[in-house]
Design an enzyme around this catalytic site. Structure first.
Site, PDB file in Angstrom:
ATOM      1  N   ASP A  71       0.798  -1.322  -0.155  1.00 61.52           N
ATOM      2  CA  ASP A  71      -0.033   0.058  -0.092  1.00 61.52           C
ATOM      3  C   ASP A  71       1.024   1.343   0.087  1.00 61.52           C
ATOM      4  OD1 ASP A  71       0.881  -0.517   2.777  1.00 61.52           O
ATOM      5  OD2 ASP A  71      -1.088  -0.904   3.387  1.00 61.52           O
ATOM      6  N   ASN A 139      -7.492  -2.694  14.355  1.00 67.17           N
ATOM      7  CA  ASN A 139      -8.967  -3.135  14.062  1.00 67.17           C
ATOM      8  C   ASN A 139      -8.994  -4.367  13.079  1.00 67.17           C
ATOM      9  OD1 ASN A 139      -7.531  -2.033  11.560  1.00 67.17           O
ATOM     10  ND2 ASN A 139      -9.397  -0.311  11.375  1.00 67.17           N
ATOM     11  N   HIS A 141      -7.190  -4.562  10.366  1.00 62.91           N
ATOM     12  CA  HIS A 141      -6.913  -4.429   8.788  1.00 62.91           C
ATOM     13  C   HIS A 141      -5.791  -4.983   8.350  1.00 62.91           C
ATOM     14  CE1 HIS A 141      -4.683  -0.329   9.496  1.00 62.91           C
ATOM     15  NE2 HIS A 141      -3.807  -1.295   9.523  1.00 62.91           N
ATOM     16  N   GLU A 146      -9.763  -1.702   5.641  1.00 62.36           N
ATOM     17  CA  GLU A 146     -10.347  -1.504   6.795  1.00 62.36           C
ATOM     18  C   GLU A 146     -11.664  -2.204   7.097  1.00 62.36           C
ATOM     19  OE1 GLU A 146      -8.616   0.106   8.708  1.00 62.36           O
ATOM     20  OE2 GLU A 146      -7.727   2.100   7.837  1.00 62.36           O
TER      21      GLU A 146
HETATM   22  C1  F6R Z   1       1.516  -1.576   6.149  1.00 68.13           C
HETATM   23  C2  F6R Z   1       0.070  -1.817   6.316  1.00 68.13           C
HETATM   24  C3  F6R Z   1      -0.577  -1.905   7.420  1.00 68.13           C
HETATM   25  C4  F6R Z   1       0.180  -2.507   8.653  1.00 68.13           C
HETATM   26  C5  F6R Z   1      -0.581  -2.326  10.014  1.00 68.13           C
HETATM   27  C6  F6R Z   1       0.199  -2.666  11.253  1.00 68.13           C
HETATM   28  O1  F6R Z   1       2.021  -1.608   4.949  1.00 68.13           O
HETATM   29  O2  F6R Z   1      -0.287  -2.242   5.291  1.00 68.13           O
HETATM   30  O3  F6R Z   1      -1.602  -2.739   7.476  1.00 68.13           O
HETATM   31  O4  F6R Z   1       0.909  -3.590   8.773  1.00 68.13           O
HETATM   32  O5  F6R Z   1      -1.144  -1.075  10.120  1.00 68.13           O
HETATM   33  O6  F6R Z   1       1.090  -1.530  11.599  1.00 68.13           O
HETATM   34  P1  F6R Z   1       2.235  -1.807  12.870  1.00 68.13           P
HETATM   35  O7  F6R Z   1       3.109  -2.696  12.219  1.00 68.13           O
HETATM   36  O8  F6R Z   1       2.903  -0.285  12.635  1.00 68.13           O
HETATM   37  O9  F6R Z   1       1.685  -1.921  13.873  1.00 68.13           O
END
Ligand code: F6R
Length: 244
Positions: A71, A139, A141, A146
């Site tokens: 992303d 959450n 995701h 989301e």
């Molecule tokens: C990152 C992504 C997100 C993260 C998620 C967890 O490319 O797509 O889904 O993997 O937000 O983030 P952290 O590792 O910072 O807790």
């Protein structure tokens, strides 16, 4: 739970990072010219450090792989130090000698975000990703998919959930600076990867990890879809695995 999900519970973040790097390195060594999926966020940083160490010791070679990132914020310039393009270059790609032409990430500067999603999806589909690295949002995701009423299929243009914006604000000076939109591989794009490597660290991820792996499969918990994948590695530290 689907028996194709292999769960590794490690003592702490350090051993989690080592285990995840070991699994990923094994996949790269098996297909040194293959396509691999990468994630940003804090969780994979320790694993990226381990991988850099392996490259330095010539135990691993990334120069022939193609890298596809999950992303990118939208809109954002690639040169902006908050962009995921910048993050990947600074935290991994530049240090593992991955040629620039082998790095793929949704273009946060594209004039038309929808067209960019269609084009990125085509690339990901053709690439046939060997292993996709994932973190998990508070959450549930994965990528920036989301909680929703349906599972998004292909790469798509999304509005970030309020709690994702709040979680990501730690990387920005102020909350208002966090972009509100993003381009993300969809659930189907992620599920097409031949294998999945999901990392979860810290108590904050404990409940959502349990819901994702053992709860109902629902788009309200996007990571729960992984129960339908045939080859998933979960590497969690004890804190994140508390309820497993
Ligand atoms: C990152 C992504 C997100 C993260 C998620 C967890 O490319 O797509 O889904 O993997 O937000 O983030 P952290 O590792 O910072 O807790």
């Amino acid at each position: 739970m689907n028996s194709n999900i292999k769960i590794f519970v490690e003592d702490d973040y350090n051993t989690l990072s080592k285990k995840a790097a070991e699994i990923f390195a094994c996949a790269v060594n098996r297909k040194p010219e293959g396509s691999f999926g990468f994630a940003t966020g804090s969780t994979p940083l320790g694993m990226y450090d381990e991988l850099k160490g392996m490259v330095k010791k010539s135990e691993l070679n990334f120069t022939k792989i193609n890298a596809y990132n999950l992303d990118e914020y939208y809109p954002i310039k690639g040169s902006d130090n908050q962009s995921y393009k910048y993050f990947m270059a600074a935290n991994l790609f530049d240090e593992i000698n991955l040629p620039k032409e082998n790095r793929f990430i949704p273009n946060g500067e594209a004039p038309d975000p929808i067209k960019e999603c269609v084009e990125y999806e085509e690339k990901v589909t053709k690439a046939s990703i060997e292993m996709q690295i994932l973190g998990i949002g508070n959450n549930g995701h994965i990528g920036f998919n989301e909680p929703a009423d349906y599972f998004a299929g292909a790469t798509n243009y999304v509005e970030l959930a309020e709690n994702t914006i709040e979680a990501n604000a730690r990387f920005f000076e102020k909350l208002e600076d966090v972009p509100r939109f993003a381009l993300t591989m969809g659930i189907h794009s992620i599920m097409m990867a031949k294998s999945i490597l999901l990392l979860a660290s810290g108590e904050g991820k404990a409940q959502i990890l349990k819901d994702s792996l053992f709860g109902k499969i629902t788009p309200k918990v996007p990571a729960s879809v992984l129960q339908l994948h045939c080859d998933v590695f979960i590497v969690a530290d004890k804190a994140a695995a508390k309820y497993l």
